[in-house]
Design an enzyme around this catalytic site. Structure first.
Site: not given
Ligand code: TGC
Ligand code: FAD
Length: 390
Positions: A141-143, A244, A249, A344, A369-370, A373
């Site tokens: 579970h990533g995205s 958060c 972001r 370069l 962080e999302g 796409d």
């Molecule tokens: P959805 O049904 O749309 O929403 C669920 C509930 O969440 C609320 N909500 C938000 N609230 C605050 N901020 C936001 N940006 C929000 N987006 C949605 C929404 O209102 C709802 O609330 P409630 O009260 O109605 O339940 O959720 P969904 O399951 O359809 O998913 C939506 C989606 C795809 C946009 C979301 O899950 C998403 O953004 N996916 C990407 C995942 C992601 O960004 N993962 C990041 C992991 S952390 C990381 O990568 C750290 S890297 C750090 C580093 O090294 O810098």
């Molecule tokens: P997937 O969700 O499997 O996505 C694979 C591909 O499918 C992507 O191109 C995506 O855009 C596409 N896709 C997915 N769903 C859809 C859709 N509905 N429609 C169209 N296309 C779609 N996470 C944390 O929680 N904490 C951290 O500290 C953290 N640090 C990270 C550090 C690094 C170096 C990296 C690489 C990742 C980190 N992450 C962290 C995880 C990061 O947030 C996820 O990698 C990211 O959210 C994508 O999830 P996934 O890798 O499982 O890709």
């Protein structure tokens, strides 16, 4: 190659306060002095330079906008952005450590925690004595974090936590982790898990070609007993971790500008020095086109980030507006890194210059962080009202 200039084509400094400029310049000087000279070596070794944690704390990179009573720097959102910009001029992996600590560990404890939790954790995180991690993503579970399977059961006097998180920045050496898990009814909550709790392990993820100076790992929970006082009480549901992410972001939208500026600076300097066909390569129209487009894109990204900072400070920025800036600015930076590297020539693929490292780092930044796409679909949902995720 570590001489930063600061592209400011539209005199954006006029929009900044004296405090903004002081904070930015302190961060810039520290990056020049303590990060740039060592970062290439650490990236090559695939090792996080732990010695810089203290310096990150000193420039206010750990909790820039967390109030001073909890050890934070008490600054505004634009200061936070500027600090991230300057750190990412140095390296996206170093900025990651600061982003995670500030927006993904300190922010939820500050916003969703109680007063005891704030007092116990925030000052130690602000000073860098403790480094934290944030566990949302799982192997399956990533995205779609809402599908997570990590869960906890109420055992009366404690919670029993099971599951696994993957791709977690800072995991291998974190003292605490803010972990998102489902309760027995399937509702998501944040729990503070501490190193040393039995059944909690943090294996490192190896063989990354990107973000090599940042440590990434797993968080594994095998019947971990978590004290009840470690649950963040003031917000639950997926909106809690997503809140958060909004803060992180926002910081990345600024950080990516720093990486782009460093690539632009380097390519511009090189283009004036490198002679081919009896001329500096910067005199050829094709190379000028690349440089002119770079500074144009950087300037547009700066305006987007600055305006978003004003709205974020006023509390009016929407999540979709933040998504647009993260997506645009990271894409801008990755394209600039690629063009700058070509300018370069062969030198561009070596570690003598920072561009290839930025280019590889940004592959993570455009994914975490999302993904690129996912942010597009967030904009799509916002403007059409039609949800592509459901
Ligand atoms: P959805 O049904 O749309 O929403 C669920 C509930 O969440 C609320 N909500 C938000 N609230 C605050 N901020 C936001 N940006 C929000 N987006 C949605 C929404 O209102 C709802 O609330 P409630 O009260 O109605 O339940 O959720 P969904 O399951 O359809 O998913 C939506 C989606 C795809 C946009 C979301 O899950 C998403 O953004 N996916 C990407 C995942 C992601 O960004 N993962 C990041 C992991 S952390 C990381 O990568 C750290 S890297 C750090 C580093 O090294 O810098
Ligand atoms: P997937 O969700 O499997 O996505 C694979 C591909 O499918 C992507 O191109 C995506 O855009 C596409 N896709 C997915 N769903 C859809 C859709 N509905 N429609 C169209 N296309 C779609 N996470 C944390 O929680 N904490 C951290 O500290 C953290 N640090 C990270 C550090 C690094 C170096 C990296 C690489 C990742 C980190 N992450 C962290 C995880 C990061 O947030 C996820 O990698 C990211 O959210 C994508 O999830 P996934 O890798 O499982 O890709």
């Amino acid at each position: 190659p570590d001489l930063f200039e600061a592209p400011d084509y539209y005199n954006l400094d006029e929009l900044l306060t004296e405090e903004h400029k002081l904070v930015r310049d302190a961060a810039r000087d520290w990056v020049k002095r303590d990060v740039s000279p060592i970062i290439e070596e650490y990236a090559q070794k695939a090792e996080f330079p732990k010695q810089i944690v203290k310096g990150l704390a000193e420039i206010g990179a750990f909790g820039p906008y967390i109030p001073e009573e909890y050890g934070g720097a008490g600054l505004d959102q634009i200061s936070y952005g500027l600090i991230m910009q300057e750190i990412e001029r140095g390296d996206s992996g170093v900025r990651s450590t600061a982003s995670v600590q500030s927006s993904l560990v300190m922010y939820p404890i500050w916003k969703y925690g109680n007063e005891e939790q704030r007092k116990k954790y925030l000052p130690k995180l602000a000073s860098g004595e403790w480094v934290g991690s944030f566990g949302l993503t799982e192997p399956d579970h990533g995205s779609n974090p809402g599908g997570m399977t990590t869960n906890f059961k109420d055992m009366g006097d404690h919670y029993l936590l099971n599951g696994a998180k993957m791709w977690i920045s800072n995991a291998p050496f974190c003292e605490i982790a803010v972990v998102w898990a489902k309760d027995e009814s399937g509702r998501i909550h944040g729990l503070i898990v501490e190193r040393g709790m039995e059944g909690f392990s943090t294996p490192e993820t190896h063989n990354k070609w990107s973000l090599r100076a940042s440590a990434t790992g797993e968080l594994i929970f095998d019947n971990v007993k978590v004290p009840k006082e470690n649950l963040l009480p003031n917000k639950s549901g997926l909106g809690a971790p997503l809140g958060c992410l909004d803060s992180a972001r926002f910081g990345i939208a600024w950080g990516a500008i720093g990486a782009a500026m460093d690539c632009y600076d380097t390519a511009l300097r090189y283009s004036k020095e490198r002679m081919q066909f009896g001329k500096p390569i910067g005199q050829f129209q094709l190379q000028q086109k690349k440089l002119a487009e770079m500074i144009t894109e950087i300037t547009k990204a700066q305006l987007l980030a600055w305006r978003l900072g004003v709205m974020r400070e006023a509390g009016t920025a929407t999540s979709a507006q933040i998504s647009m800036a993260k997506r645009n600015n990271v894409d801008m930076a990755i394209n600039i890194a690629r063009e700058a590297r070509q300018m370069l020539g062969g030198m561009g693929i070596t570690g003598e210059y920072s561009i290839m490292r930025h280019s590889m780092n940004l592959e993570s930044v455009i994914t975490y962080e999302g993904t690129h796409d996912i942010h597009l679909l967030i904009t799509g949902l916002d403007i059409t009202g039609l949800n592509a995720f459901k």
